[in-house]
Design an enzyme around this catalytic site. Structure first.
Site: not given
Ligand code: DAK
Length: 258
Positions: A65, A109, A112, A132
């Site tokens: 997300a 997400g 998911e 998360e």
């Molecule tokens: N959200 C926003 N931006 C994101 C992102 C994310 N999840 N993942 C990556 N980006 C953005 C980065 O901020 C970066 O943007 P800029 O800085 O260039 O503006 C760009 O994408 C490229 O990312 P990186 O520079 O970080 O790229 P790398 O290759 O170095 O790393 C990575 C890739 C996938 C390992 C890293 O980006 C990362 O760790 N990303 C976050 C992964 C994460 O924590 N995902 C879980 C998010 S929480 C619900 C539904 C859904 C959810 C909850 C509730 N309901 C229905 C109630 C879900 C929650 C989640 O998913």
């Protein structure tokens, strides 16, 4: 249809949704999930479409997300807006078969969303995870429940507690992905599988989906009873007559979808 955060196209009998926010690794912002729901509505309403594929880019199916969108929300914002819940469930309620074609990251997400589809085909570079906990939250779109059902408690617990990513081979070994395919020609191979599903009788494919999904919601004896009733009901269809006649006559069936 013109969308901003996804592309949706019809390739013969297959509806293809490509998540398209390359700068954010396809992070699932509210508008993307809305657009995906709209495309699913359209594919669901089109009698020609027999299977749907959801995919991302070579680098990311979806990195979760959109953290930037949700970081400032209060509990009341999330609760009262029914934050991203309202549109996420559209994938689950889709009655036609949906395949997740995962290349690269499927995190949070993203993982998911893939698990909400009917099966996951992974490319060799796929990486699945529920990170998360590193953001100070639990999985929020079913990850703790669906991942546990796919891979069992021990692995699901470890992944959700550590945020460790699972590669494609491990995902296939542990039952999360149905198959791992080479990156070269990946989408062609996925579309071939989708075309195969779409070539079946539409209502029968929908019923197969329904009976398999019951396995998650019912006891074994109730599930088997449900399957039996569904099977028996198919003897009232044209497609059962056609499918069995085609076998006996050594020809390909011509489904009426009735
Ligand atoms: N959200 C926003 N931006 C994101 C992102 C994310 N999840 N993942 C990556 N980006 C953005 C980065 O901020 C970066 O943007 P800029 O800085 O260039 O503006 C760009 O994408 C490229 O990312 P990186 O520079 O970080 O790229 P790398 O290759 O170095 O790393 C990575 C890739 C996938 C390992 C890293 O980006 C990362 O760790 N990303 C976050 C992964 C994460 O924590 N995902 C879980 C998010 S929480 C619900 C539904 C859904 C959810 C909850 C509730 N309901 C229905 C109630 C879900 C929650 C989640 O998913």
């Amino acid at each position: 249809m013109a969308f901003e955060t996804i592309a949706a196209e019809k390739k013969d009998n297959v509806g293809l949704i490509t998540l398209n926010r390359p700068d954010a690794l396809n992070a699932l912002c509210d508008s993307l999930v809305n657009e995906m729901a709209e495309a699913l509505d359209d594919f669901e309403a089109d009698a020609k479409i027999g299977c749907i594929v959801i995919t991302g880019s070579e680098k990311a199916f979806a990195a979760g997300a959109d953290i930037k969108e949700m970081q400032g929300k209060s509990y009341m914002d999330a609760y009262q807006e029914d934050f991203i819940t309202r549109n996420w469930e559209r994938v689950v309620s889709c009655r036609k078969p949906v395949i997740a074609a995962v290349q690269g990251y499927a995190l949070g997400g993203g993982c998911e969303l893939a698990m909400m589809c009917d099966f996951i085909i992974a490319a060799e570079n796929a990486k699945f995870g529920q990170p998360e906990i590193s953001l100070g939250v639990t999985p929020g779109a079913g990850g703790s429940q669906r991942l546990t059902r796919f891979v069992g408690k021990s692995k699901a617990m470890e992944m959700c507690l550590t945020g460790r990513m699972m590669d494609a081979d491990e995902a296939e070994r542990s039952g999360l992905a149905s198959r791992v395919l080479a990156q070269d020609g990946f989408m062609d191979a996925v579309m071939e599988t989708a075309a195969k599903v779409a070539s079946m009788s539409r209502p029968v494919a929908m019923m197969v989906k329904e009976v398999v999904n019951r396995a998650y919601e019912m006891t074994l004896s109730e599930g088997v009873r449900f399957e039996r009733r569904m099977f028996q009901s198919l003897f009232a269809t044209d497609d059962q007559k056609e499918g069995m006649a085609a076998f006996v006559e050594k020809r390909k069936p011509e489904w009426k979808n009735r």
